[in-house]
Design an enzyme around this catalytic site. Structure first.
Site, PDB file in Angstrom:
ATOM      1  N   ARG A   1       0.808  -1.327  -0.118  1.00 31.43           N
ATOM      2  CA  ARG A   1      -0.061  -0.037   0.096  1.00 31.43           C
ATOM      3  C   ARG A   1       0.749   1.328  -0.035  1.00 31.43           C
ATOM      4  NH1 ARG A   1      -3.333  -3.168   3.670  1.00 31.43           N
ATOM      5  NH2 ARG A   1      -5.067  -3.874   2.331  1.00 31.43           N
TER       6      ARG A   1
ATOM      7  N   ARG B   1      -2.192  22.256 -14.578  1.00 32.50           N
ATOM      8  CA  ARG B   1      -1.311  21.094 -14.852  1.00 32.50           C
ATOM      9  C   ARG B   1      -1.205  20.598 -16.447  1.00 32.50           C
ATOM     10  NH1 ARG B   1       1.464  16.406 -11.108  1.00 32.50           N
ATOM     11  NH2 ARG B   1       2.720  15.605 -12.831  1.00 32.50           N
TER      12      ARG B   1
ATOM     13  N   LYS C   1       8.548  23.198 -13.950  1.00 29.10           N
ATOM     14  CA  LYS C   1       7.358  22.132 -13.606  1.00 29.10           C
ATOM     15  C   LYS C   1       7.109  22.182 -12.105  1.00 29.10           C
ATOM     16  CE  LYS C   1       6.023  17.353 -14.386  1.00 29.10           C
ATOM     17  NZ  LYS C   1       6.052  16.290 -15.153  1.00 29.10           N
TER      18      LYS C   1
ATOM     19  N   GLU D   1      10.410  18.097 -24.807  1.00 24.96           N
ATOM     20  CA  GLU D   1       9.812  18.545 -23.622  1.00 24.96           C
ATOM     21  C   GLU D   1      10.756  19.803 -23.149  1.00 24.96           C
ATOM     22  OE1 GLU D   1       7.223  17.139 -22.213  1.00 24.96           O
ATOM     23  OE2 GLU D   1       7.191  15.146 -22.636  1.00 24.96           O
TER      24      GLU D   1
ATOM     25  N   HIS E   1       0.593  17.006 -26.574  1.00 21.96           N
ATOM     26  CA  HIS E   1       0.587  15.511 -26.154  1.00 21.96           C
ATOM     27  C   HIS E   1      -0.858  14.974 -26.624  1.00 21.96           C
ATOM     28  CE1 HIS E   1       4.071  16.559 -23.738  1.00 21.96           C
ATOM     29  NE2 HIS E   1       3.991  15.407 -22.994  1.00 21.96           N
TER      30      HIS E   1
ATOM     31  N   HIS F   1       0.426  11.783 -28.429  1.00 18.69           N
ATOM     32  CA  HIS F   1       0.031  10.347 -27.682  1.00 18.69           C
ATOM     33  C   HIS F   1      -0.703   9.503 -29.022  1.00 18.69           C
ATOM     34  CE1 HIS F   1       0.034  11.390 -22.976  1.00 18.69           C
ATOM     35  NE2 HIS F   1       1.235  10.882 -23.573  1.00 18.69           N
TER      36      HIS F   1
ATOM     37  N   GLU G   1      -3.649  17.815 -11.337  1.00 20.94           N
ATOM     38  CA  GLU G   1      -4.151  18.006 -12.599  1.00 20.94           C
ATOM     39  C   GLU G   1      -5.976  18.413 -12.689  1.00 20.94           C
ATOM     40  OE1 GLU G   1      -2.196  16.278 -15.901  1.00 20.94           O
ATOM     41  OE2 GLU G   1      -3.668  16.589 -17.126  1.00 20.94           O
TER      42      GLU G   1
ATOM     43  N   ASN H   1       0.569  19.280 -21.036  1.00 18.24           N
ATOM     44  CA  ASN H   1       0.556  18.331 -22.167  1.00 18.24           C
ATOM     45  C   ASN H   1       0.493  19.128 -23.341  1.00 18.24           C
ATOM     46  OD1 ASN H   1       0.092  16.340 -20.343  1.00 18.24           O
ATOM     47  ND2 ASN H   1      -1.925  17.069 -19.764  1.00 18.24           N
TER      48      ASN H   1
HETATM   49  N1  GLY Z   1       4.335  15.084 -18.065  1.00 13.02           N
HETATM   50  C1  GLY Z   1       2.827  15.855 -17.559  1.00 13.02           C
HETATM   51  C2  GLY Z   1       2.747  15.928 -16.124  1.00 13.02           C
HETATM   52  O1  GLY Z   1       3.881  15.515 -15.336  1.00 13.02           O
HETATM   53  O2  GLY Z   1       1.620  16.293 -15.834  1.00 13.02           O
END
Ligand code: GLY
Length: 368
Positions: free
Chosen positions: A121, A241, A227, A185, A248, A252, A237, A245
């Site tokens: 856990r 946040r 970041k 990035e 992305h 993706h 997020e 992306n």
């Molecule tokens: N790589 C995107 C994030 O960490 O939110």
């Protein structure tokens, strides 16, 4: 050595950035009182290069490590590999007072972090990222997880590490393609929140590609700061946040339709960022000259900026976008940029426009 703090109350942690600092791993873990036993999870490419130094440092600090090596590559981000790692941890009798060290790139960090979040856990974990992409992005912020056949990162958790240790010396052994993929990035941070960083990248790109120590240290630290600030404001997020992306959603989908592994993640999001810049010019006022600068910088970094897809495959790409975990109520929302240095999430875009920007010819850069 530079330190950037990720400020999350009781879950705060430092990101240490410097040359040849893997030898300090054990000392940091001892100072943080993470435990007397640990598992170092690494992959077949990274372990031969760095596991010996990591294990020696841990032992020197009085910590007893075991090494788990998984195959290199995206296929290791699987529930099968989670089970493999957890079985090994149990066999080695790792306890709640033990911890995990993720030694490698984004795949190892995401896998090992998810194992740490689930085993017993949850036990403590440390990120020791060895790729540029992992140092500036995936090791920071606590997103951990694995892929399903249906899509990337569909099983995971927000689970913060206790320490991120970025040894810049590891970037010198990184193959050029991997290093360039990490630059996608890096460039993203300039686009979404720091115009001065973007301008610096335009100016210092050649030094960066030569992996100049001073430029590398400053750029990695700046990306980690940016970041850390986003994660501080929105750890899970619920809003801000999502700007991380940028590029992305399409990136993706490109990874998914081309079969994971054909494009590196950074290559796919490079194409996605150029498409997102074109959409930004259309929808939210990004000046055309800035969209061209974005495309030019990614191209100069040796990254792909477009993908040739016949119409049926373009439809497949749109279908793959709808499977992205950030789709809500069947709507694809894009992160777009108002200008270089300012992005915002939540733009609903008609699929026809996505088709158009993917089919559009390359922009003429105004400066190179
Ligand atoms: N790589 C995107 C994030 O960490 O939110």
């Amino acid at each position: 050595m530079r330190t950037v703090d990720v400020s999350l109350g009781s879950r705060s942690y430092p990101i240490c950035i410097g040359e040849k600092i893997l030898s300090t791993l054990g000392g940091h873990c001892a100072r943080l009182k993470l435990g007397k036993r640990c598992a170092v999870i690494s992959d077949k490419n990274v372990a031969p290069l760095y596991a010996k130094a990591a294990l020696a440092s841990l032992r020197k600090a009085g910590i007893d490590p075991v090494l788990l090596v998984v195959p290199a590559g995206e296929t290791s981000k699987s529930l099968d590999m989670v089970r493999f790692c957890c079985d090994r941890l149990a066999r080695h009798r790792l306890e709640r007072t033990s911890f995990i060290v993720a030694l490698g790139g984004g795949v190892v960090g995401d896998l090992a972090g998810f194992v740490a979040s689930a085993y017993l856990r949850g036990i403590a974990f440390v990120q020791a990222p060895t790729t540029l992409l992992a140092q500036v992005d995936s090791s920071v912020g606590g997103k951990v997880g694995v892929n399903l056949k249906a899509g990337k990162n569909l099983v995971g958790a927000f689970y913060q590490p206790r320490l991120v240790l970025c040894d810049l010396a590891a970037l010198r052994t990184l193959p050029s393609r991997q290093f360039r993929a990490g630059l996608a990035e890096v460039i993203k941070y300039g686009i979404i929140s720091d115009a001065a960083l973007f301008a610096r990248l335009e100016r210092d790109l050649l030094l960066l590609l030569k992996r100049d120590a001073a430029v590398l240290a400053a750029v990695v630290a700046r990306c980690c700061q940016l970041k850390a600030e986003v994660v501080r404001q929105d750890e899970t997020e619920s809003g801000l946040r999502a700007i991380l992306n940028f590029g992305h959603t399409i990136g993706h989908a490109i990874e998914a339709i081309s079969g994971y592994g054909k494009f590196l993640h950074g290559e796919a999001i490079s194409i996605g960022q150029v498409a997102a810049a074109k959409l930004s010019a259309r929808v939210c006022g990004l000046p055309g000259a800035e969209a061209a600068r974005i495309e030019a910088l990614l191209a100069r970094a040796g990254l792909p900026v477009s993908i040739q897809l016949p119409p049926p495959q373009r439809n497949g790409l749109l279908a793959a976008m709808l499977l992205d975990k950030k789709v809500t109520g069947g709507e694809i929302k894009f992160v777009l940029a108002r200008r270089i240095g300012l992005a915002e999430p939540g733009h609903k875009i008609a699929p026809a426009w996505v088709r158009q920007v993917l089919a559009a010819p390359a922009a003429q850069p105004s400066r190179a």
